[in-house]
Design a protein around this motif. Structure first.
Motif, PDB file in Angstrom:
ATOM      1  N   GLU A 113      -1.904  11.027   8.780  1.00  7.39           N
ATOM      2  CA  GLU A 113      -3.121  11.622   9.329  1.00  7.39           C
ATOM      3  C   GLU A 113      -3.366  12.955   8.640  1.00  7.39           C
ATOM      4  N   GLN A 137      -7.533   5.077  -5.081  1.00  5.18           N
ATOM      5  CA  GLN A 137      -8.294   5.709  -4.007  1.00  5.18           C
ATOM      6  C   GLN A 137      -7.876   7.188  -3.882  1.00  5.18           C
ATOM      7  N   ILE A 156       0.804   5.671  -0.202  1.00  9.15           N
ATOM      8  CA  ILE A 156       0.084   6.949  -0.141  1.00  9.15           C
ATOM      9  C   ILE A 156       0.923   7.999  -0.865  1.00  9.15           C
ATOM     10  N   GLY A 195      -8.351  11.040  -1.576  1.00  5.67           N
ATOM     11  CA  GLY A 195      -8.828  11.832  -0.455  1.00  5.67           C
ATOM     12  C   GLY A 195      -8.568  13.287  -0.759  1.00  5.67           C
ATOM     13  N   THR A 250      -3.298   5.350  -2.700  1.00  6.63           N
ATOM     14  CA  THR A 250      -4.170   6.435  -2.250  1.00  6.63           C
ATOM     15  C   THR A 250      -3.523   7.772  -2.582  1.00  6.63           C
ATOM     16  N   THR A 257      -8.670  12.010   9.640  1.00  7.28           N
ATOM     17  CA  THR A 257      -8.661  10.741   8.911  1.00  7.28           C
ATOM     18  C   THR A 257      -7.260  10.146   8.930  1.00  7.28           C
ATOM     19  N   ARG A 258      -7.205   8.819   9.136  1.00  9.77           N
ATOM     20  CA  ARG A 258      -5.917   8.133   9.147  1.00  9.77           C
ATOM     21  C   ARG A 258      -5.869   7.117   8.015  1.00  9.77           C
ATOM     22  N   TYR A 259      -4.813   7.210   7.225  1.00 10.37           N
ATOM     23  CA  TYR A 259      -4.579   6.275   6.121  1.00 10.37           C
ATOM     24  C   TYR A 259      -3.317   5.488   6.464  1.00 10.37           C
ATOM     25  N   TYR A 260      -3.406   4.167   6.383  1.00 12.98           N
ATOM     26  CA  TYR A 260      -2.262   3.323   6.715  1.00 12.98           C
ATOM     27  C   TYR A 260      -1.677   2.722   5.443  1.00 12.98           C
ATOM     28  N   LEU A 320      -3.676  11.754  -2.062  1.00 17.19           N
ATOM     29  CA  LEU A 320      -4.205  12.786  -1.172  1.00 17.19           C
ATOM     30  C   LEU A 320      -3.826  14.161  -1.687  1.00 17.19           C
ATOM     31  N   GLY A 360       1.814   5.438   7.956  1.00 13.13           N
ATOM     32  CA  GLY A 360       0.622   6.036   7.378  1.00 13.13           C
ATOM     33  C   GLY A 360       0.629   7.538   7.525  1.00 13.13           C
ATOM     34  N   LYS A 387       0.847  -1.191   0.000  1.00 16.29           N
ATOM     35  CA  LYS A 387       0.000   0.000   0.000  1.00 16.29           C
ATOM     36  C   LYS A 387       0.889   1.250   0.000  1.00 16.29           C
TER      37      LYS A 387
END
Length: 446
Positions: free
Chosen positions: A195, A170, A18, A172, A45, A200-203, A47, A193, A16
């Motif tokens: 915050e 994904q 981010i 955000g 993800t 909201t917290r994404y790991y 962001l 991850g 995973k």
């Protein structure tokens, strides 16, 4: 022991990732190359405070100059306009610099002299760009790059965003996409991850900070990056006025500025050329022991009445008088500040943060990252997987204390907006008519 191809493929499928600031140039390119390299889209993800193309991104712009040699035409073909690029100089120092630039193209030994032409006088320049006025280019020299031109910047990033969405990445956005801090292991040594400001917290196993000019405000970079604003303004041409300029080359003079051919709506972007503006405030990024003086960007998305200093009005009008004298009567609009972040040596900062394992930095564009849009994400993925070439790893390493990011490699130091007048119009929603007619896809770095 080296990772086997099958093990690497399995790792890509399960890891995973981010991407913070994924609505901009480096971030969107990174997300794109993660998917191209086999990462599972639902494990990636993106962001950002704003959706792709982010309104705070330097890449969310009408157009960008593309460099002398485009190495990956396939990726950018729908958005690249191969009009040619005319790099000019007239001062003694400018001509020496231009001669050095041309010699470096010849010395590269890869045939660049075949597509880059030295122009020794105004007659030769006017053959390539007859719309310039002879009296304004006396004693100019130039390099004409046949492979150069410009890119429809915001459209290119938007196309990446559509691709990522269709692939199943994904996202955000808004408060749920705005970085607050990394989430760390109990010993504080590794990132697990992110915050965001709404809690909201994404790991994830890996986090990549690609937030452009906002990077040094988010985490402590120990002075390696200094964010600066450059300026531009737009001119609106009629259909008949714009017609002669269709497919005209980008014209650049390091002492004056540059301009692009009109877009499909007849809008010409004109830029001056100077070392940039800072905006220093006391600010404490994550990881810093205390507040420090940091140049903090002001985006038009959050400060819609900002324009640029009165001094920039003078320099922009000088550029118009030089390049486009027939349009000096035209009203300027969309006067804008636009933000990038310089490193001391103008090389990127792409490395793992030394304090937090698995927290990757991908920033320090120094005003040049957009030309890397097709491939820079590939390099970030290579770093992520421990495969980045040694010379790039060395050039883009963590390097605090090596030089002055405030000046970088530019001719002079930046001036601070706190010392300038005419740019801040808080509370005034109709300054010069600029903010009420802001175009979609406009607002980034020139």
């Amino acid at each position: 022991m080296a990772t086997t191809p099958s093990a690497l493929l399995d790792s890509r499928k399960s890891t995973k990732v981010i991407v913070i600031g994924g609505g901009g140039t480096i971030g969107s390119s990174t997300a794109l190359h993660l998917i191209r390299n086999g990462y599972t889209p639902s494990n990636v993800t993106v962001l950002d405070t704003y959706s792709i193309p982010s309104l705070q991104s330097a890449g969310n712009d009408l157009n960008k100059i593309m460099g002398i040699r485009l190495r990956n035409k396939v990726d950018l073909q729908p958005f690249f306009n191969n009009t040619g690029r005319l790099d000019c100089a007239h001062s003694e120092q400018g001509i020496r610099s231009l001669e050095t630039q041309y010699q470096s193209l010849v010395d590269a030994g890869v045939g660049l002299e075949d597509t880059n032409e030295w122009l020794d006088n105004e007659d030769e320049i006017l053959l390539r760009m007859p719309l310039l006025q002879r009296d304004n280019i006396k004693n100019w020299k130039a390099i004409f790059s046949h492979d150069g031109g410009w890119l429809a910047a915001a459209k290119a990033i938007n196309a990446i965003g559509v691709y990522l969405q269709d692939a199943g990445v994904q996202f955000g956005f808004g408060p749920a996409g705005t970085f607050k801090r990394p989430l760390l292991t109990e010993d504080g040594a590794s990132c697990v991850g992110i915050e965001t400001v709404d809690g909201t917290r994404y790991y994830a196993e890996k986090a990549i900070l690609a937030a452009g000019a906002w990077s040094p405000t988010l985490v402590d970079l120990e002075g390696q990056c200094c964010s600066k604003a450059w300026v531009y303004a737009h001119l609106q041409l009629t259909t008949s006025e714009a017609a002669p300029y269709k497919d005209a080359p980008v014209v650049y003079n390091a002492d004056i500025g540059f301009f692009f051919e009109p877009n499909e709506s007849g809008v010409i972007k004109v830029c001056d050329e100077f070392p940039g503006f800072t905006h220093f405030e006391m600010h404490q990024p994550y990881g810093a022991a205390h507040a420090q003086r940091i140049s903090v960007p002001r985006s038009h998305a959050q400060h819609p009445t900002d324009t640029y200093p009165d001094a920039s009005e003078t320099s922009i009008k000088h550029a118009i008088a030089t390049f486009l004298p027939r349009f000096q009567h035209k009203e300027l609009f969309n006067r804008s500040l636009c933000w990038c972040t310089d490193t001391a040596d103008a090389s990127l900062l792409i490395c793992e943060h030394p304090r937090w394992r698995n927290f990757i930095l991908a920033t320090g564009d120094s005003g040049h990252s957009f030309k890397l849009l097709p491939n820079i994400g590939k390099n970030v993925v290579e770093l992520l997987e421990g495969r980045l070439a040694g010379d790039l790893k060395e050039a883009w390493r963590w390097r605090p204390g090596e030089g002055d990011a405030l000046k970088s490699v530019r001719a002079g130091p930046a001036r601070d907006l706190g010392d300038m007048v005419g740019w801040c119009h808080d509370g005034d929603m109709d300054v010069y008519g600029d903010r009420n007619d802001k175009e979609e896809g406009v607002g980034g770095k020139v």
